[in-house]
Scaffold this active site. Sequence first.
Site, mmCIF file in Angstrom:
data_model
loop_
_atom_site.group_PDB
_atom_site.id
_atom_site.type_symbol
_atom_site.label_atom_id
_atom_site.label_comp_id
_atom_site.label_asym_id
_atom_site.label_seq_id
_atom_site.Cartn_x
_atom_site.Cartn_y
_atom_site.Cartn_z
ATOM 1 N N LYS A 1 7.968 131.927 8.716
ATOM 2 C CA LYS A 1 8.329 132.000 7.405
ATOM 3 C C LYS A 1 7.154 131.496 6.793
ATOM 4 C CE LYS A 1 11.663 129.337 9.078
ATOM 5 N NZ LYS A 1 11.637 129.854 10.515
ATOM 6 N N ILE A 2 6.399 130.157 6.868
ATOM 7 C CA ILE A 2 5.497 129.940 6.045
ATOM 8 C C ILE A 2 4.133 130.667 6.101
ATOM 9 C CG2 ILE A 2 3.739 127.890 5.733
ATOM 10 C CD1 ILE A 2 6.115 125.897 7.123
ATOM 11 N N THR B 1 -1.820 122.989 7.709
ATOM 12 C CA THR B 1 -0.753 122.499 7.418
ATOM 13 C C THR B 1 0.574 122.384 8.399
ATOM 14 O OG1 THR B 1 0.065 124.277 6.414
ATOM 15 C CG2 THR B 1 -1.232 123.135 4.835
ATOM 16 N N ARG C 1 0.466 121.287 12.477
ATOM 17 C CA ARG C 1 0.652 119.983 13.012
ATOM 18 C C ARG C 1 -0.630 119.407 13.384
ATOM 19 N NH1 ARG C 1 4.867 119.342 10.931
ATOM 20 N NH2 ARG C 1 7.023 118.984 11.764
ATOM 21 N N ASP D 1 -3.511 118.735 6.031
ATOM 22 C CA ASP D 1 -2.241 117.982 5.720
ATOM 23 C C ASP D 1 -1.757 117.203 6.861
ATOM 24 O OD1 ASP D 1 -0.379 117.262 3.469
ATOM 25 O OD2 ASP D 1 1.236 118.421 4.797
ATOM 26 N N GLU E 1 -1.725 111.018 13.141
ATOM 27 C CA GLU E 1 -1.308 110.616 11.895
ATOM 28 C C GLU E 1 -0.245 109.487 11.848
ATOM 29 O OE1 GLU E 1 0.059 114.533 10.574
ATOM 30 O OE2 GLU E 1 2.228 113.554 10.544
ATOM 31 N N HIS F 1 0.330 114.696 4.960
ATOM 32 C CA HIS F 1 1.678 115.604 5.553
ATOM 33 C C HIS F 1 2.694 115.572 4.094
ATOM 34 C CE1 HIS F 1 3.951 116.522 9.289
ATOM 35 N NE2 HIS F 1 4.131 117.066 8.155
ATOM 36 N N GLN F 2 2.206 115.998 3.026
ATOM 37 C CA GLN F 2 2.772 116.184 1.828
ATOM 38 C C GLN F 2 3.088 117.733 1.556
ATOM 39 O OE1 GLN F 2 -0.155 114.724 -1.136
ATOM 40 N NE2 GLN F 2 0.634 116.442 -2.173
ATOM 41 N N ALA F 3 2.775 118.532 2.362
ATOM 42 C CA ALA F 3 2.960 120.162 2.077
ATOM 43 C C ALA F 3 4.338 120.368 1.972
ATOM 44 C CB ALA F 3 2.302 120.981 3.127
ATOM 45 N N PHE F 4 5.473 119.453 2.534
ATOM 46 C CA PHE F 4 6.906 119.994 2.443
ATOM 47 C C PHE F 4 7.279 119.528 1.068
ATOM 48 C CE2 PHE F 4 8.734 115.916 2.741
ATOM 49 C CZ PHE F 4 7.976 115.192 3.155
HETATM 50 P P1 NAD Z 1 8.507 129.700 12.055
HETATM 51 O O1 NAD Z 1 9.056 129.530 13.385
HETATM 52 O O2 NAD Z 1 9.066 130.404 11.094
HETATM 53 O O3 NAD Z 1 7.155 130.457 12.334
HETATM 54 C C1 NAD Z 1 6.447 129.875 13.208
HETATM 55 C C2 NAD Z 1 5.411 131.316 13.999
HETATM 56 O O4 NAD Z 1 4.526 130.772 14.978
HETATM 57 C C3 NAD Z 1 6.326 132.185 14.752
HETATM 58 O O5 NAD Z 1 6.364 133.573 13.988
HETATM 59 C C4 NAD Z 1 5.910 132.303 16.190
HETATM 60 O O6 NAD Z 1 6.014 133.564 16.770
HETATM 61 C C5 NAD Z 1 4.416 131.900 15.905
HETATM 62 N N1 NAD Z 1 3.813 131.300 17.094
HETATM 63 C C6 NAD Z 1 4.443 130.723 18.232
HETATM 64 N N2 NAD Z 1 3.571 130.442 19.124
HETATM 65 C C7 NAD Z 1 2.299 130.930 18.644
HETATM 66 C C8 NAD Z 1 1.064 130.801 19.073
HETATM 67 N N3 NAD Z 1 0.633 130.296 20.267
HETATM 68 N N4 NAD Z 1 0.080 131.278 18.253
HETATM 69 C C9 NAD Z 1 0.247 131.735 16.930
HETATM 70 N N5 NAD Z 1 1.757 131.924 16.584
HETATM 71 C C10 NAD Z 1 2.481 131.336 17.320
HETATM 72 O O7 NAD Z 1 7.973 128.265 11.627
HETATM 73 P P2 NAD Z 1 7.532 127.933 10.152
HETATM 74 O O8 NAD Z 1 8.539 127.359 9.165
HETATM 75 O O9 NAD Z 1 6.541 129.117 9.450
HETATM 76 O O10 NAD Z 1 6.510 126.606 10.209
HETATM 77 C C11 NAD Z 1 5.240 126.496 10.827
HETATM 78 C C12 NAD Z 1 4.794 125.240 11.351
HETATM 79 O O11 NAD Z 1 4.621 124.615 10.130
HETATM 80 C C13 NAD Z 1 6.120 124.269 12.011
HETATM 81 O O12 NAD Z 1 6.224 124.571 13.539
HETATM 82 C C14 NAD Z 1 5.780 122.919 11.455
HETATM 83 O O13 NAD Z 1 5.076 122.472 12.587
HETATM 84 C C15 NAD Z 1 4.879 123.304 10.325
HETATM 85 N N6 NAD Z 1 5.189 122.698 9.161
HETATM 86 C C16 NAD Z 1 4.518 121.640 8.396
HETATM 87 C C17 NAD Z 1 5.109 121.224 7.405
HETATM 88 C C18 NAD Z 1 4.248 120.217 6.525
HETATM 89 O O14 NAD Z 1 4.909 119.430 5.613
HETATM 90 N N7 NAD Z 1 2.915 120.050 6.756
HETATM 91 C C19 NAD Z 1 6.400 121.425 6.896
HETATM 92 C C20 NAD Z 1 7.175 122.515 7.506
HETATM 93 C C21 NAD Z 1 6.598 123.103 8.689
#
Ligand code: NAD
Length: 347
Positions: free
Chosen positions: A156-157, A234, A236, A260, A265, A297-300
């Site tokens: 999604k992101i 952004t 983990r 982020d 952290e 960790h403020q991206a969200f």
């Molecule tokens: P998502 O589940 O929609 O997408 C994750 C993608 O990563 C999937 O398409 C998956 O197939 C892929 N993936 C899995 N293993 C992989 C690998 N080994 N190499 C490459 N890609 C791989 O998740 P999302 O909503 O896009 O979020 C992604 C990450 O962002 C979350 O897991 C979370 O840790 C992080 N996040 C951070 C914040 C923030 O505030 N900084 C907020 C939300 C999420």
Amino acid sequence: MEKAKIAFFDAKPYDKKSFDEVVPGYGFEIAYFADKLNDKTVGLTKGFDAVCLFVNDVVDKGMVAALAANGVKLIALRCAGYNNIDLEAVYGCIHVVRVPAYSPHAVAEHAVALILGLDRKIHKAYYRVREGNFSIDGLIGFDLFGKTIGVVGTGKIGGVLISIARGFGMKVLAYDPNPDREYEKEGVRFVDLPELYGASDIISLHCPLTRETHHLINGQTISGMKDGVLIINTGRGGLIDTKALIGGLKSGKIGGAGLDVYEEESDYFFEDLSSEVITDDVLARLLTFPNVLVTSHQAFFTKEAMRNIADTTCGNITEFFGGGLVKNEICYRCNTVCKKKQDQRCF
Ligand code: NAD
């Protein structure tokens, strides 16, 4: 039916604000605790049916029995990532729900803020001008137009970031073990990681932290990157071996890092420690680089995301205690997303 009681850990004023606006519409009670959930605070969960947790509340193997003995049946994560929960240890004992999407735009847009901030040196320009220094010497950046961004994880992101990058006129390389070929229509090219590392001017991480992705960016992978690459995280903190990143920054191999998240952290991020000494030498070193931007960790953290987090979390809790299926449940047996049959839960 008696109202379910929820113990809400690591509660900050902004959490209370967004949940207090939503909770009255749902049939449960919330008690807010400022502390994180850990082995010292687990006793606070006695008599609660659920705990509501954030990214740095850790549930490890040792804590599961204590939580269950206190009556906790549900862990309601108010975040998307779930690397802080030992899913194998809780399986069969405590259910886990999360907020799979609250605003992918919030996180992707923050990644872009880090890219632009680093590239155009906004953090330095801001202080210069405030000091009456109107010189632009040393602030030269580069056009994003025509440059290549490597997106690791096109969920999604990552998907939103791809659209924004295409809007800038960037070339997009992507890696995902489950590539969504629809992106190829937008000009995205899926490649393996070594090719992505070798050809990208900017690398942005959007995959979950798992055993496979831990220290995805390390000394060896950095050596295969373009000189002067910008690394944006952004996702983990554990996706990057921070000491290797520092090595790359010191040698000049890495041109900048926008972070982020940071692998250690949990003792720092989200807290005001401005009067304290930073005892983490790795974090302290990171903060000395002129070409490193760290946010806490403020991206969200947008109004829209906070509202969605509160709504979805309350919906998850209500679904669970209503006895029905919980669409946002994650479980070890089903390999993260629970694939229950229509009429039964996994356990
Ligand atoms: P998502 O589940 O929609 O997408 C994750 C993608 O990563 C999937 O398409 C998956 O197939 C892929 N993936 C899995 N293993 C992989 C690998 N080994 N190499 C490459 N890609 C791989 O998740 P999302 O909503 O896009 O979020 C992604 C990450 O962002 C979350 O897991 C979370 O840790 C992080 N996040 C951070 C914040 C923030 O505030 N900084 C907020 C939300 C999420």
